[in-house]
Write a protein that holds these residues in place. Structure first.
Motif, PDB file in Angstrom:
ATOM      1  N   ILE A 133       0.845  -1.084   0.028  1.00  0.00           N
ATOM      2  CA  ILE A 133      -0.110   0.126  -0.035  1.00  0.00           C
ATOM      3  C   ILE A 133       0.804   1.263  -0.056  1.00  0.00           C
ATOM      4  CG2 ILE A 133      -1.553   1.329   1.373  1.00  0.00           C
ATOM      5  CD1 ILE A 133      -3.029  -1.258   1.984  1.00  0.00           C
ATOM      6  N   ARG A 134       2.037   1.111   0.829  1.00  0.00           N
ATOM      7  CA  ARG A 134       2.947   2.440   0.922  1.00  0.00           C
ATOM      8  C   ARG A 134       3.452   2.735  -0.420  1.00  0.00           C
ATOM      9  NH1 ARG A 134       5.536   5.940  -0.085  1.00  0.00           N
ATOM     10  NH2 ARG A 134       6.706   6.991   1.201  1.00  0.00           N
ATOM     11  N   VAL A 135       3.782   1.593  -1.171  1.00  0.00           N
ATOM     12  CA  VAL A 135       4.507   1.837  -2.548  1.00  0.00           C
ATOM     13  C   VAL A 135       3.594   2.672  -3.617  1.00  0.00           C
ATOM     14  CG1 VAL A 135       3.840  -0.197  -3.753  1.00  0.00           C
ATOM     15  CG2 VAL A 135       6.204   0.507  -4.058  1.00  0.00           C
ATOM     16  N   LEU A 136       2.356   2.606  -3.263  1.00  0.00           N
ATOM     17  CA  LEU A 136       1.522   3.369  -4.102  1.00  0.00           C
ATOM     18  C   LEU A 136       1.820   4.975  -3.993  1.00  0.00           C
ATOM     19  CD1 LEU A 136      -0.859   2.633  -6.187  1.00  0.00           C
ATOM     20  CD2 LEU A 136      -0.032   0.750  -4.810  1.00  0.00           C
ATOM     21  N   GLY A 137       2.389   5.311  -2.591  1.00  0.00           N
ATOM     22  CA  GLY A 137       2.593   6.687  -2.528  1.00  0.00           C
ATOM     23  C   GLY A 137       3.856   7.273  -3.370  1.00  0.00           C
ATOM     24  N   THR A 138       4.882   6.082  -3.405  1.00  0.00           N
ATOM     25  CA  THR A 138       5.917   6.555  -3.990  1.00  0.00           C
ATOM     26  C   THR A 138       5.583   6.515  -5.548  1.00  0.00           C
ATOM     27  OG1 THR A 138       7.653   5.355  -2.397  1.00  0.00           O
ATOM     28  CG2 THR A 138       8.459   5.855  -4.724  1.00  0.00           C
ATOM     29  N   ILE A 139       4.802   5.665  -6.100  1.00  0.00           N
ATOM     30  CA  ILE A 139       4.218   5.556  -7.649  1.00  0.00           C
ATOM     31  C   ILE A 139       3.562   7.140  -7.719  1.00  0.00           C
ATOM     32  CG2 ILE A 139       2.660   4.874  -8.960  1.00  0.00           C
ATOM     33  CD1 ILE A 139       3.298   1.982  -7.669  1.00  0.00           C
ATOM     34  N   GLY A 140       2.835   7.560  -6.728  1.00  0.00           N
ATOM     35  CA  GLY A 140       1.968   9.058  -6.840  1.00  0.00           C
ATOM     36  C   GLY A 140       3.178   9.909  -7.185  1.00  0.00           C
ATOM     37  N   TRP A 141       4.039   9.923  -6.464  1.00  0.00           N
ATOM     38  CA  TRP A 141       5.199  11.115  -6.544  1.00  0.00           C
ATOM     39  C   TRP A 141       5.902  10.939  -7.963  1.00  0.00           C
ATOM     40  CZ3 TRP A 141       7.517  13.884  -2.232  1.00  0.00           C
ATOM     41  CH2 TRP A 141       8.775  14.917  -2.649  1.00  0.00           C
ATOM     42  N   ILE A 142       6.070   9.628  -8.391  1.00  0.00           N
ATOM     43  CA  ILE A 142       6.506   9.491  -9.727  1.00  0.00           C
ATOM     44  C   ILE A 142       5.792   9.934 -10.741  1.00  0.00           C
ATOM     45  CG2 ILE A 142       7.336   7.923 -11.303  1.00  0.00           C
ATOM     46  CD1 ILE A 142       8.036   6.074  -9.056  1.00  0.00           C
ATOM     47  N   VAL A 143       4.312   9.794 -10.640  1.00  0.00           N
ATOM     48  CA  VAL A 143       3.354  10.185 -11.677  1.00  0.00           C
ATOM     49  C   VAL A 143       3.107  11.575 -11.642  1.00  0.00           C
ATOM     50  CG1 VAL A 143       0.807  10.207 -12.299  1.00  0.00           C
ATOM     51  CG2 VAL A 143       2.066   8.275 -11.421  1.00  0.00           C
ATOM     52  N   ALA A 144       3.277  12.184 -10.574  1.00  0.00           N
ATOM     53  CA  ALA A 144       3.175  13.825 -10.466  1.00  0.00           C
ATOM     54  C   ALA A 144       4.429  14.192 -11.375  1.00  0.00           C
ATOM     55  CB  ALA A 144       3.091  14.229  -9.000  1.00  0.00           C
ATOM     56  N   GLY A 145       5.643  13.951 -11.153  1.00  0.00           N
ATOM     57  CA  GLY A 145       6.353  14.149 -11.895  1.00  0.00           C
ATOM     58  C   GLY A 145       6.679  14.139 -13.232  1.00  0.00           C
TER      59      GLY A 145
END
Length: 420
Positions: A133-145
């Motif tokens: 679940i937490r890894v989705l946060g990192t993916i969210g950061w990547i998608v924003a960039g």
């Protein structure tokens, strides 16, 4: 945990870090180019993160733990945050921008703990259920960039469009704010209980400093956050000046690296142990800044990319390993207090000092209105990281038992353990 709850928690994590990554990575570039600020002012803007980290325990300890459900506070904070981010996008100078972003970060930083609280309360086995679940946060950061670069908001030359990053993050914040009210109920755990300031700040864990090994680690944690602040505040402006295209999505390679090395942490932990893991993390900080110092957008472009990719080693080997080390040393009684204590020290005190220093150094080595002597600038945090690493290696002792430390009495030894 049902599939529906898992999906909701994953979406919550994605939006939480999409919001942060959507404007914070390019903050330095926006301030320098759009608002024509100084390096000191950029450093001051980055310190809002540290101030928020210092204030966050009070919001969690005095409000979330005692009076209101975590998901409701999360919703209110993000709705207010959305309004503040949109307001920040209308600022025409630093004096009007800074107070808005300061209030925003004071409201945002507590949400980092709240999303964890909402998640953990739904789990039977957090060590197994939380990472996916937490890894989705990192993916969210990547998608924003990736989105920022795809829309050319970080393009070289022409009229800057980075103000749109605040509007994008504001919309996402409102979406998460409304969505939060649909999350599983997470009522306060200490309703009616008295709470001391020491408990709120995690100061009950200060007894950990009686262990000489942990004291060295604690000091090193604060010191290593000084060079960390250079990256947070000035990496994006540096890449822009060097002529890198699509800087924001390129920087997100660091988060990709973070995911990969996070998976490998157990493997390295068993083979290297605490001391070597922490030292490798500090060495990576020094190495990445040397790569930045001598890299460029031409023949040495690989140096810039490698420096970005090293983020996974920098963060996971030092900060994640440090969190595990702290957790093992604290024992059941002081786990939460210990994590709050080390977070306050690093993202609060360490980053605050680093941001103030970084801004002054960047201004000192400004060569024109649009250029800096980046080689010298990056070699300074590289040197700081190297010195911290050497001192850490000289003085840190990877102990296997608390009983070997005479600074702790028998009662304290029962309260704490060192399994690593």
């Amino acid at each position: 945990m049902t599939a529906a709850i898992r999906t909701k928690l994953s979406a919550m994590m994605f939006l939480e870090f999409f919001i942060w990554g959507g404007w914070f990575v390019t903050l330095g570039t926006y301030l320098l180019k759009d608002l024509k600020t100084s390096g000191i002012e950029v450093g001051a803007a980055v310190t809002t993160q540290s101030i928020g980290a210092i204030v966050a325990p009070f919001i969690i300890g005095l409000i979330a733990d005692k009076f209101f459900s975590a998901q409701k506070i999360l919703g209110v904070l993000h709705l207010l945050g959305g309004a503040l981010l949109w307001w920040a996008s209308t600022a025409t100078n630093f004096s009007s921008f800074y107070p808005v972003i300061l209030v925003y970060m004071i409201l945002y930083m507590p949400t980092l703990a709240l999303v964890n609280s909402v998640s953990f309360r739904q789990m039977q086995n957090p060590s197994k259920e939380f990472p996916p679940i937490r890894v989705l946060g990192t993916i969210g950061w990547i998608v924003a960039g990736a989105l920022i670069s795809w829309l050319n908001w970080d393009k070289q030359g022409g009229e800057a469009a980075l103000v749109n990053t605040f509007k994008m993050a504001a919309i996402a914040s409102v979406v998460l704010g409304l969505f939060s009210f649909t999350l599983p109920s997470t009522p306060p755990v200490k309703r009616g209980e008295s709470t001391t300031i020491g408990e709120i700040l995690g100061l009950d864990a200060i007894r950990l400093l009686k262990n000489s090994s942990y004291l060295i680690f604690f000091i090193a944690s604060i010191a290593i956050c000084i060079p960390l602040a250079f990256y947070y505040g000035f990496a994006n402006p540096f890449f822009q000046e060097k002529g890198m295209q699509a800087t924001t999505v390129t920087q997100s390679l660091g988060q990709v690296s973070e995911i990969l090395f996070m998976v490998m942490i157990p493997f390295f932990f068993v083979r290297l142990g605490v001391k070597k893991m922490l030292a490798v993390g500090m060495l990576a900080w020094a190495l990445r800044y040397v790569l930045f110092a001598y890299g460029d957008a031409n023949s040495n472009y690989w140096m810039l990319i490698l420096g970005i990719v090293l983020h996974g080693v920098c963060y996971d080997f030092f900060f994640v390993t440090g969190q595990i080390y702290t957790d093992n040393l604290a024992g059941e009684r002081f786990k939460s207090a210990a994590q709050g204590f080390i977070t306050l020290a690093t993202y609060g005190v360490g980053m605050l000092i680093g941001s103030l220093i970084a801004g002054r150094i960047v201004d000192q080595y400004k060569t024109s209105e649009t250029a800096h002597n980046w080689q010298t600038i990056w070699l300074i945090p590289a040197g700081i990281a190297a010195v911290v690493m050497v001192l850490f290696l000289l003085f840190f002792r990877d102990k296997n038992s608390m009983a070997t430390d005479p600074a702790l009495n028998l009662d304290e030894q029962k309260d704490m353990r060192l399994d690593v």
